[in-house]
Structures are given as C-alpha cells and as structure tokens.
Design a protein around this motif. Sequence first.
Motif, short mmCIF file in Angstrom:
data_model
loop_
_atom_site.label_atom_id
_atom_site.label_comp_id
_atom_site.label_asym_id
_atom_site.label_seq_id
_atom_site.Cartn_x
_atom_site.Cartn_y
_atom_site.Cartn_z
N LEU A 36 0.81 -1.22 0.00
CA LEU A 36 0.00 0.00 0.00
C LEU A 36 0.84 1.26 0.00
CD1 LEU A 36 -3.13 0.19 -0.08
CD2 LEU A 36 -2.23 -2.08 0.44
N ALA A 37 2.10 1.16 0.46
CA ALA A 37 2.98 2.33 0.43
C ALA A 37 3.25 2.79 -1.00
CB ALA A 37 4.29 2.00 1.14
N ARG A 38 3.07 1.90 -1.97
CA ARG A 38 3.32 2.25 -3.37
C ARG A 38 2.04 2.61 -4.12
NH1 ARG A 38 8.59 -0.30 -4.09
NH2 ARG A 38 8.61 0.03 -6.35
N VAL A 39 0.93 2.69 -3.41
CA VAL A 39 -0.34 3.06 -4.03
C VAL A 39 -0.57 4.54 -3.77
CG1 VAL A 39 -2.83 2.65 -4.08
CG2 VAL A 39 -1.27 0.73 -3.75
N ASP A 40 -0.49 5.35 -4.81
CA ASP A 40 -0.52 6.79 -4.64
C ASP A 40 -1.90 7.41 -4.87
OD1 ASP A 40 -0.63 6.32 -7.34
OD2 ASP A 40 1.03 7.66 -7.88
N ALA A 41 -2.94 6.63 -4.69
CA ALA A 41 -4.29 7.20 -4.77
C ALA A 41 -4.48 8.22 -3.65
CB ALA A 41 -5.34 6.09 -4.66
#
Length: 261
Positions: free
Chosen positions: A25-30
């Motif tokens: 989730l750290a790489r999900v920039d929503a």
Amino acid sequence: MDARWDPDTYLRHAGERARPFADLLARVDATAPRAVVDLGCGEGALTASLAARWPGARVTGVDASPEMLAAAAAHAVDGRVAFERGDVRDWRPGGPVDVVVSNAVLHWVPGHAALLGRWAGWLAPGGRLAVQVPGNHRAPTHRLLADLCTSPSWSSRLAAAAPPADPVLDPAGYLDVLTGAGLAADVWETTYLHVLRGPDPVLSWVRGTVLLPVLARLDDEAAADLTAEYAAALRAAYPARADGTTVLPFRRVFLVGAAST
C-alpha cells in the motif's frame, strides 16, 4: 481451497503477515478514492486500515471463508467498512472502483492472470490495482510438504493436495499482464527474513496457510502422523539458531497497476 480457515491460527504471526500489506500500500498513490475493494480480505483488520488511510472511501472486504468473515465483523463500520461473502473468481462490484487490493490470495487461484485483467477493467479513471502474492513455493516449506503428499505412504490420499511448484508468475510475467491490461505497471519482489520464536515456529506458520488443505483430507490420527513427519523435516530445513530463534526466508511478489486518467 477445500479447508476451513482459522483466524486465530492465521493471526499467530499477524505482524509478519501485515508487513507485506503495508509495503504494497505504500506504493499506491491514490489520494482521495471513494470506492475501495479488498478481495480476499481475511479477518478484516487490514481491510479496516484502508478506511483509516482514506477517510473519504467506502471500503468493501470480500472473502469466501465464513470463519474469516465472522472475525471480520468486528471491524465493520456503518457506511465506511463492510464485508461480503464471495469468491474472488466471480465477485463483481456494483460500479467503478478507485482502488482494488488483493493481498496473499491469488496463489490459491489457478490461471489468475486472466482474473487480473478483469479486475483492471473495474478501475475508474486514475484507479489503482494493488496485489501481493507469496512467491516462496519452491522453498522447503512447500517442497517438503509436496514430497510428503506424493510419497508412497501418503500419495493415495494426498497427491491431489500437494502444493504446486509454480502457482504464481515471476515479476516479469506480472508486468506483462498489467501492461497488457492497459495499466502503467510497478512490479517488484522482496524476500523477508522472518525471525520466529517458540517451538516448531515454521510449522506454526504453515498451519495457518499451506498445511490447511492437506490436513483437511485426513482424519485426526492421520493428520497427527503427517504433521509429525512434516515438523521433523521442517526442523532440519530451518534449524534453530544459537539464540533459540528460527529464520524463515519468505519471498513475495508485488504489483501495482495504474489506470489512465
């Protein structure tokens, strides 16, 4: 998977199992998603964390296990976090989704590359698809169990339950799947070194996952015999260190796809 999930057994190593979810989730920039879906949500604690991250979102967790969903009910929040029973292979959302998450699920689903393409089609403009799959199926945890299942002593009952060697793609394969679905892809892998404690800690780990469908095919006496053989093999493959801890290397593959705006 023909087995009953046990939330308590699965959560014995909750901290180690949660870390890949956080890294994914750290790489999900929503920034401000409104509809978030967690496919294969399990006992719901990590699903609930998505609502904390995105306060404006309505989060839906989906799982096929009634035992896991019973535990997940404690994390439901009226109007914010809801859980539904469903099979990730055929569940459908009611409309476009801003973030689709699936954590440690798709290794149970043969041929899931096509499923990823379908999930990509659910995304709203600018939406994100975030998936993590275990990539340790050639490790001793799985290889030793497969060897037991196909051995002369057990093959008549367990050959069909032997863990497959390649249930997931390599990172390059997932890159091709995401780009083929029209998504901008971010794919990587990580090997965690989990430092475990207690008696037979690797056996404790696998009791919550890969061992489940094997033991589901056996009566209590046979299950105890198989478990004893497997535990001895695991102790040899993962010896305790001088300080009493045991290191379990665990490879995982991550993929994040971004839909165009």
